[in-house]
Write a protein that holds these residues in place. Structure first.
Motif, short mmCIF file in Angstrom:
data_model
loop_
_atom_site.label_atom_id
_atom_site.label_comp_id
_atom_site.label_asym_id
_atom_site.label_seq_id
_atom_site.Cartn_x
_atom_site.Cartn_y
_atom_site.Cartn_z
N ALA A 61 0.83 -1.19 0.00
CA ALA A 61 0.00 0.00 0.00
C ALA A 61 0.87 1.25 0.00
O ALA A 61 1.84 1.34 0.76
CB ALA A 61 -0.92 0.03 1.21
N ALA A 62 0.52 2.17 -0.86
CA ALA A 62 1.07 3.53 -0.82
C ALA A 62 -0.01 4.36 -0.17
O ALA A 62 -1.10 4.53 -0.74
CB ALA A 62 1.36 4.03 -2.23
N VAL A 63 0.24 4.85 1.03
CA VAL A 63 -0.78 5.59 1.77
C VAL A 63 -0.26 7.00 2.05
O VAL A 63 0.89 7.19 2.39
CB VAL A 63 -1.19 4.86 3.07
N HIS A 64 -1.15 7.96 1.86
CA HIS A 64 -0.83 9.36 2.15
C HIS A 64 -1.60 9.74 3.41
O HIS A 64 -2.77 10.10 3.34
CB HIS A 64 -1.23 10.25 0.98
N PRO A 65 -0.93 9.62 4.57
CA PRO A 65 -1.64 9.92 5.82
C PRO A 65 -2.19 11.34 5.83
O PRO A 65 -1.52 12.28 5.42
CB PRO A 65 -0.55 9.75 6.89
N ARG A 66 -3.42 11.44 6.27
CA ARG A 66 -4.09 12.74 6.37
C ARG A 66 -3.20 13.72 7.14
O ARG A 66 -2.70 13.41 8.21
CB ARG A 66 -5.44 12.55 7.07
N GLY A 67 -2.97 14.90 6.55
CA GLY A 67 -2.17 15.94 7.19
C GLY A 67 -0.66 15.79 6.99
O GLY A 67 0.11 16.62 7.46
N SER A 68 -0.21 14.76 6.29
CA SER A 68 1.21 14.52 6.07
C SER A 68 1.62 15.03 4.69
O SER A 68 0.79 15.09 3.77
CB SER A 68 1.52 13.03 6.18
N LYS A 69 2.88 15.33 4.53
CA LYS A 69 3.40 15.76 3.23
C LYS A 69 4.07 14.61 2.50
O LYS A 69 4.52 14.78 1.38
CB LYS A 69 4.40 16.90 3.41
N THR A 70 4.14 13.46 3.15
CA THR A 70 4.84 12.32 2.55
C THR A 70 3.91 11.12 2.40
O THR A 70 2.83 11.07 2.98
CB THR A 70 6.05 11.90 3.42
N VAL A 71 4.36 10.18 1.62
CA VAL A 71 3.65 8.92 1.44
C VAL A 71 4.40 7.84 2.20
O VAL A 71 5.62 7.94 2.38
CB VAL A 71 3.52 8.56 -0.07
N ARG A 72 3.68 6.83 2.65
CA ARG A 72 4.31 5.69 3.32
C ARG A 72 4.01 4.44 2.50
O ARG A 72 2.94 4.31 1.91
CB ARG A 72 3.82 5.56 4.75
#
Length: 163
Positions: free
Chosen positions: A93-104
């Motif tokens: 999974a490529a997830v963009h956490p809400r409020g973050s500028k990065t992807v995990r």
């Protein structure tokens, strides 16, 4: 225990991880036209296969991906061909956490118990610097994995006790 197949392992842990971390949050967000990234993901799989000896190449059967949003976190969920060896993945999974500028970039890896050899899963994560092991993962079901990813990337609220 079975060793990972090079095609499967390199795709999940090298090629896809590199692409996700390079392109960042755009990967986790659906295109305005709603187009699928499956042709791109399949091309990455096939291109990697062409760099391997013919006996190490795997077909893309079972490879799939879709965009979703879980609790407000945009995510690209990639389903992999059925894993066989340890560290091959069921999902990424490529997830963009809400409020973050990065992807995990999080994986659900096929694993075997060191005690009795029984199969299980491990929740893993790749960063630009290293691989992280977040311990035992859920059963290899897409919805359970997506929920585990969100649980991993959502900041924990601190409790405040008054006396």
């Amino acid at each position: 225990m079975t060793d990972p197949r090079p095609h499967h392992y390199r795709f999940v842990h090298r090629e896809l991880a590199r692409q996700v971390l390079e392109f960042g949050p755009r990967v986790a967000t659906p295109a305005p036209d709603g187009g699928s990234l499956l042709p791109v993901v399949t091309r990455i799989w096939d291109d990697l296969g062409r760099t391997l000896p013919p006996e190490e190449r795997l077909p893309a059967h079972g490879l799939d991906c879709r965009h979703l949003s879980v609790d407000g976190h945009p995510m690209l969920l990639v389903t992999l061909p059925t894993p066989v060896g340890a560290t091959e993945a069921h999902f990424a999974a490529a997830v963009h956490p809400r409020g973050s500028k990065t992807v995990r970039y999080v994986t659900l890896e096929h694993a075997f118990s060191p005690f009795d050899g029984s199969p299980g899963t491990v929740l893993g994560e790749w960063t630009a610097e290293s691989h992280l092991n977040h311990g035992q993962g859920p059963s290899p079901v897409a919805e359970l994995f997506a929920a585990s990813v969100v649980g991993l990337v959502t900041p924990k609220k601190r409790s405040f006790w008054r006396r």
